[in-house]
Design a protein around this motif. Structure first.
Motif, PDB file in Angstrom:
ATOM      1  N   VAL A 115       4.478  -5.995  -7.787  1.00  0.00           N
ATOM      2  CA  VAL A 115       3.886  -4.649  -7.719  1.00  0.00           C
ATOM      3  C   VAL A 115       4.983  -3.587  -7.829  1.00  0.00           C
ATOM      4  O   VAL A 115       4.850  -2.607  -8.571  1.00  0.00           O
ATOM      5  CB  VAL A 115       3.102  -4.470  -6.399  1.00  0.00           C
ATOM      6  CG1 VAL A 115       2.828  -2.994  -6.108  1.00  0.00           C
ATOM      7  CG2 VAL A 115       1.802  -5.248  -6.445  1.00  0.00           C
ATOM      8  N   ASN A 149      -2.890  -1.530  -5.831  1.00  0.00           N
ATOM      9  CA  ASN A 149      -1.778  -2.035  -6.618  1.00  0.00           C
ATOM     10  C   ASN A 149      -2.010  -1.739  -8.095  1.00  0.00           C
ATOM     11  O   ASN A 149      -3.146  -1.771  -8.568  1.00  0.00           O
ATOM     12  CB  ASN A 149      -1.610  -3.540  -6.413  1.00  0.00           C
ATOM     13  CG  ASN A 149      -1.037  -3.858  -5.040  1.00  0.00           C
ATOM     14  OD1 ASN A 149      -0.445  -2.994  -4.400  1.00  0.00           O
ATOM     15  ND2 ASN A 149      -1.193  -5.087  -4.593  1.00  0.00           N
ATOM     16  N   LEU A 168       5.158  -0.913 -10.834  1.00  0.00           N
ATOM     17  CA  LEU A 168       5.099   0.511 -10.497  1.00  0.00           C
ATOM     18  C   LEU A 168       6.342   1.241 -11.005  1.00  0.00           C
ATOM     19  O   LEU A 168       6.245   2.328 -11.602  1.00  0.00           O
ATOM     20  CB  LEU A 168       4.972   0.657  -8.975  1.00  0.00           C
ATOM     21  CG  LEU A 168       4.802   2.049  -8.393  1.00  0.00           C
ATOM     22  CD1 LEU A 168       3.591   2.747  -8.984  1.00  0.00           C
ATOM     23  CD2 LEU A 168       4.672   1.961  -6.870  1.00  0.00           C
ATOM     24  N   CYS A 205       4.935   1.387   2.524  1.00  0.00           N
ATOM     25  CA  CYS A 205       3.793   0.771   1.828  1.00  0.00           C
ATOM     26  C   CYS A 205       3.453  -0.574   2.474  1.00  0.00           C
ATOM     27  O   CYS A 205       4.288  -1.491   2.500  1.00  0.00           O
ATOM     28  CB  CYS A 205       4.120   0.583   0.354  1.00  0.00           C
ATOM     29  SG  CYS A 205       2.714  -0.036  -0.589  1.00  0.00           S
ATOM     30  N   PHE A 235      -4.137  -7.144  -0.498  1.00  0.00           N
ATOM     31  CA  PHE A 235      -4.874  -6.604  -1.648  1.00  0.00           C
ATOM     32  C   PHE A 235      -5.602  -7.731  -2.382  1.00  0.00           C
ATOM     33  O   PHE A 235      -6.817  -7.801  -2.386  1.00  0.00           O
ATOM     34  CB  PHE A 235      -3.927  -5.853  -2.597  1.00  0.00           C
ATOM     35  CG  PHE A 235      -4.636  -5.230  -3.765  1.00  0.00           C
ATOM     36  CD1 PHE A 235      -5.433  -4.117  -3.584  1.00  0.00           C
ATOM     37  CD2 PHE A 235      -4.520  -5.767  -5.044  1.00  0.00           C
ATOM     38  CE1 PHE A 235      -6.109  -3.539  -4.666  1.00  0.00           C
ATOM     39  CE2 PHE A 235      -5.186  -5.198  -6.128  1.00  0.00           C
ATOM     40  CZ  PHE A 235      -5.980  -4.082  -5.928  1.00  0.00           C
ATOM     41  N   VAL A 248      -2.386  -0.721   0.632  1.00  0.00           N
ATOM     42  CA  VAL A 248      -2.905  -1.197  -0.658  1.00  0.00           C
ATOM     43  C   VAL A 248      -4.416  -1.438  -0.585  1.00  0.00           C
ATOM     44  O   VAL A 248      -5.080  -1.610  -1.601  1.00  0.00           O
ATOM     45  CB  VAL A 248      -2.172  -2.467  -1.154  1.00  0.00           C
ATOM     46  CG1 VAL A 248      -0.705  -2.164  -1.408  1.00  0.00           C
ATOM     47  CG2 VAL A 248      -2.320  -3.630  -0.182  1.00  0.00           C
ATOM     48  N   HIS A 271       8.993  -1.030   0.944  1.00  0.00           N
ATOM     49  CA  HIS A 271       8.012  -2.100   0.751  1.00  0.00           C
ATOM     50  C   HIS A 271       8.354  -3.307   1.613  1.00  0.00           C
ATOM     51  O   HIS A 271       9.485  -3.780   1.612  1.00  0.00           O
ATOM     52  CB  HIS A 271       7.976  -2.538  -0.715  1.00  0.00           C
ATOM     53  CG  HIS A 271       7.597  -1.444  -1.665  1.00  0.00           C
ATOM     54  ND1 HIS A 271       6.296  -1.208  -2.056  1.00  0.00           N
ATOM     55  CD2 HIS A 271       8.359  -0.512  -2.295  1.00  0.00           C
ATOM     56  CE1 HIS A 271       6.273  -0.186  -2.897  1.00  0.00           C
ATOM     57  NE2 HIS A 271       7.499   0.251  -3.055  1.00  0.00           N
ATOM     58  N   HIS A 298       1.646  -3.974   2.435  1.00  0.00           N
ATOM     59  CA  HIS A 298       1.094  -4.892   1.431  1.00  0.00           C
ATOM     60  C   HIS A 298       0.235  -5.998   2.050  1.00  0.00           C
ATOM     61  O   HIS A 298      -0.419  -6.734   1.321  1.00  0.00           O
ATOM     62  CB  HIS A 298       2.230  -5.542   0.638  1.00  0.00           C
ATOM     63  CG  HIS A 298       2.943  -4.596  -0.275  1.00  0.00           C
ATOM     64  ND1 HIS A 298       2.554  -4.372  -1.583  1.00  0.00           N
ATOM     65  CD2 HIS A 298       4.018  -3.787  -0.059  1.00  0.00           C
ATOM     66  CE1 HIS A 298       3.368  -3.484  -2.136  1.00  0.00           C
ATOM     67  NE2 HIS A 298       4.258  -3.108  -1.242  1.00  0.00           N
ATOM     68  N   ASN A 354      -3.895  -9.322  -5.615  1.00  0.00           N
ATOM     69  CA  ASN A 354      -3.495  -9.048  -7.010  1.00  0.00           C
ATOM     70  C   ASN A 354      -4.133  -9.993  -8.006  1.00  0.00           C
ATOM     71  O   ASN A 354      -4.604  -9.587  -9.069  1.00  0.00           O
ATOM     72  CB  ASN A 354      -1.966  -9.194  -7.164  1.00  0.00           C
ATOM     73  CG  ASN A 354      -1.214  -8.049  -6.548  1.00  0.00           C
ATOM     74  OD1 ASN A 354      -1.794  -7.028  -6.211  1.00  0.00           O
ATOM     75  ND2 ASN A 354       0.077  -8.217  -6.383  1.00  0.00           N
ATOM     76  N   TYR A 414      -7.528   0.454 -11.224  1.00  0.00           N
ATOM     77  CA  TYR A 414      -6.315  -0.342 -10.994  1.00  0.00           C
ATOM     78  C   TYR A 414      -5.274  -0.133 -12.103  1.00  0.00           C
ATOM     79  O   TYR A 414      -4.246  -0.807 -12.119  1.00  0.00           O
ATOM     80  CB  TYR A 414      -6.659  -1.837 -10.931  1.00  0.00           C
ATOM     81  CG  TYR A 414      -7.798  -2.152  -9.982  1.00  0.00           C
ATOM     82  CD1 TYR A 414      -7.647  -1.984  -8.601  1.00  0.00           C
ATOM     83  CD2 TYR A 414      -9.032  -2.598 -10.455  1.00  0.00           C
ATOM     84  CE1 TYR A 414      -8.683  -2.252  -7.731  1.00  0.00           C
ATOM     85  CE2 TYR A 414     -10.078  -2.869  -9.584  1.00  0.00           C
ATOM     86  CZ  TYR A 414      -9.901  -2.696  -8.228  1.00  0.00           C
ATOM     87  OH  TYR A 414     -10.935  -2.961  -7.365  1.00  0.00           O
ATOM     88  N   ALA A 470       3.948  -8.637  -3.821  1.00  0.00           N
ATOM     89  CA  ALA A 470       4.456  -7.299  -3.511  1.00  0.00           C
ATOM     90  C   ALA A 470       5.646  -6.959  -4.404  1.00  0.00           C
ATOM     91  O   ALA A 470       5.797  -5.822  -4.867  1.00  0.00           O
ATOM     92  CB  ALA A 470       4.854  -7.209  -2.040  1.00  0.00           C
TER      93      ALA A 470
END
Length: 361
Positions: free
Chosen positions: A14, A175, A18, A114, A281, A151, A92, A116, A283, A346, A11
Motif C-alpha cells: 500500500v 487502500n 500510494l 495510518c 482492510f 483503512v 505506517h 492498517h 487488499n 479504491y 501494508a
C-alpha cells in the motif's frame, strides 16, 4: 512516508502504491524505512532512505525507541535541509508509530498515523492481567490526541473502544489500487490458466487462519485444487502442511510461497478465499474484484464487510469452518457477476486526493 521495513506484506505494498501515485501526480515523496528488508520494487522517483539501527549494546532494547527516534529525526532534518520541508508525514504500522511518536522534529499537526490492522486482535488477544493493562496504556500514549487514518472505519472504532484513545483528527481512507498496473501484472502467464482452482493469498500467520481455510475446504466438497500464495516461517508452513495431510487433502493443496506478482494466479482462479480472524482492510479482496474473480471471506472484524456489499455479501461467512465451507460451496457453484462492479472508491486517483487533502486539514 515512514515504515518499519518492506517485507512482502499488504501494508508495505500500500505504501509503495500510494507513493508511486503521489509521484505520478507531481508530488515529491520520501520513504524512510527503518530496516533494510525490501521484497518489492521501489517506484521510480521515490526518495528511498534506510535508517538502520546499528546499536549492538547489551541494553539496546531499553533505549531502542528513543534512540531510533533520534536517528529518524536526524535523517528528516537532513532531508528537509536539502529538499525543503515536508507538508505531510504518514507513519505506517504500530512498530513505526512507537518510534515516530517520540520524534521531536516532526510537527504533530502534520503527522498522521495510518492504522492498517485491528489492534485489539493483534496486540491484546493473548494478554491478561498486568500485560494487558500495560499494552493498553502504552498504545494509548502513542495515539491519544494525535491525527489518525484508518483503512476502514472498524480499525479506528477499535482503537477508540479497546484503548480509550480519542484522536485529535480522524479520517477513513481506503487502500489505493492502481487498476492499470494490476491488469498489466495479471496479464502475465500463469501455469494453471484454464484449470479450475481456488486461491488464498496471505502470509502464514495465525490471524490468517490457514487452519480454518483447510478444514472448510475439506468440508466444502470442492474437488478443484486450493492454491496457497504467501510466506511464513518454516514452522508455520509445516503446521499447515501437516494439517493438510491429516485432513487427507495434501494432494489438492498447492503451496506456491511468496510471489512478487500473484495477480496472474488471482486472475485465473475461479474463486478467492479469505479465512482471517481480522483484516484491517482486505487488499486481496479488492485485487480479486479488479481481476473480476468472485470472493469469499469470513465476516471478520475490519474491512471485508464494507468491501463485500450488495450481491457480494452472499460471500460472507461466519468465523467457523462449517459456515466458511457452506459459503465456499455456494459461491463456487453459483458465482456472482463481478464483471461490472464500480470500484472507483479504491482507485489511486481517488485515494491520492484524500491524502493530499490532509495537508489542508
Amino acid at each position: 512516508m515512514i515504515i518499519d521495513g518492506l517485507p512482502g506484506g499488504g501494508a508495505e505494498k500500500v505504501v509503495l502504491t500510494l507513493s508511486k501515485g503521489l509521484i505520478e501526480r507531481g508530488h515529491r515523496v520520501s520513504l524512510f524505512s527503518l530496516r533494510a528488508v525490501c521484497d518489492y520494487a521501489i517506484p521510480p522517483g521515490l526518495d528511498y532512505q534506510i535508517i538502520e539501527d546499528g546499536c549492538r549494546q547489551p541494553w539496546r532494547k531499553l533505549t531502542e525507541l528513543s534512540r531510533r527516534a533520534e536517528s529518524l529525526d536526524r535523517a528528516i532534518v537532513q532531508s528537509e535541509k536539502e529538499q525543503g520541508s515536508f507538508d505531510l508525514v504518514v507513519s505506517h504500522l504500530h512498530k513505526t508509530d512507537r518510534i515516530v511518536s517520540r520524534c521531536r522534529h516532526l510537527a504533530p499537526e502534520k503527522t498522521w498515523f495510518c492504522l492498517h490492522g485491528v489492534f485489539s486482535a493483534s496486540y491484546l488477544a493473548r494478554r491478561k492481567g498486568f500485560s494487558l493493562w500495560l499494552k493498553k496504556i502504552k498504545t494509548r500514549r502513542i495515539y491519544q490526541h494525535r491525527n489518525v487514518i484508518g483503512v476502514s472505519q472498524y480499525v479506528v472504532n477499535d482503537l477508540k473502544r479497546s484503548f480509550a484513545v480519542q484522536p485529535k483528527h480522524e479520517r477513513i481512507i481506503f487502500n489505493p489500487f492502481d487498476f492499470d498496473a494490476v491488469h498489466a501484472a495479471a496479464s502475465q502467464p500463469c501455469e494453471m490458466a484454464g484449470e479450475p482452482y481456488l486461491i488464498h493469498v496471505g502470509r502464514f500467520h495465525e490471524t490468517k487462519r490457514h487452519d480454518r481455510l483447510l478444514r472448510a475446504y475439506a468440508k466444502s466438497g470442492i474437488a478443484a485444487p486450493l492454491v496457497l500464495i504467501g510466506q511464513g516461517n518454516d514452522e508455520a508452513v509445516n503446521e499447515v502442511k501437516k494439517l493438510a495431510t491429516t485432513l487427507g487433502i495434501q494432494d489438492r493443496v498447492i503451496f506456491k510461497g511468496f510471489m512478487p506478482n500473484p495477480y496472474p494466479w488471482i486472475r485465473h482462479a475461479k474463486m478467492l478465499v479469505v479465512s482471517s480472524d481480522s483484516e484491517g482492510f482486505g487488499n486481496v479482496l479488492v485485487e480479486a474484484l479488479i481481476c473480476q474473480v468472485p470472493v469469499v471471506s469470513t465476516r471478520c472484524p475490519g474491512g471485508p464487510v464494507s468491501i463485500m456489499t450488495g450481491e457480494l455479501a452472499r460471500g460472507l461467512a461466519n468465523l467457523d469452518a462449517d459456515s466458511l465451507a457452506a459459503t465456499m460451496a455456494d459461491v463456487w457453484s453459483k458465482p456472482p457477476d463481478v464483471s461490472r462492479l464500480d470500484l472507483q472508491a479504491y482507485s489511486i486517483e481517488a485515494i491520492c486526493k484524500q491524502y493530499i487533502a490532509l495537508t489542508a486539514h
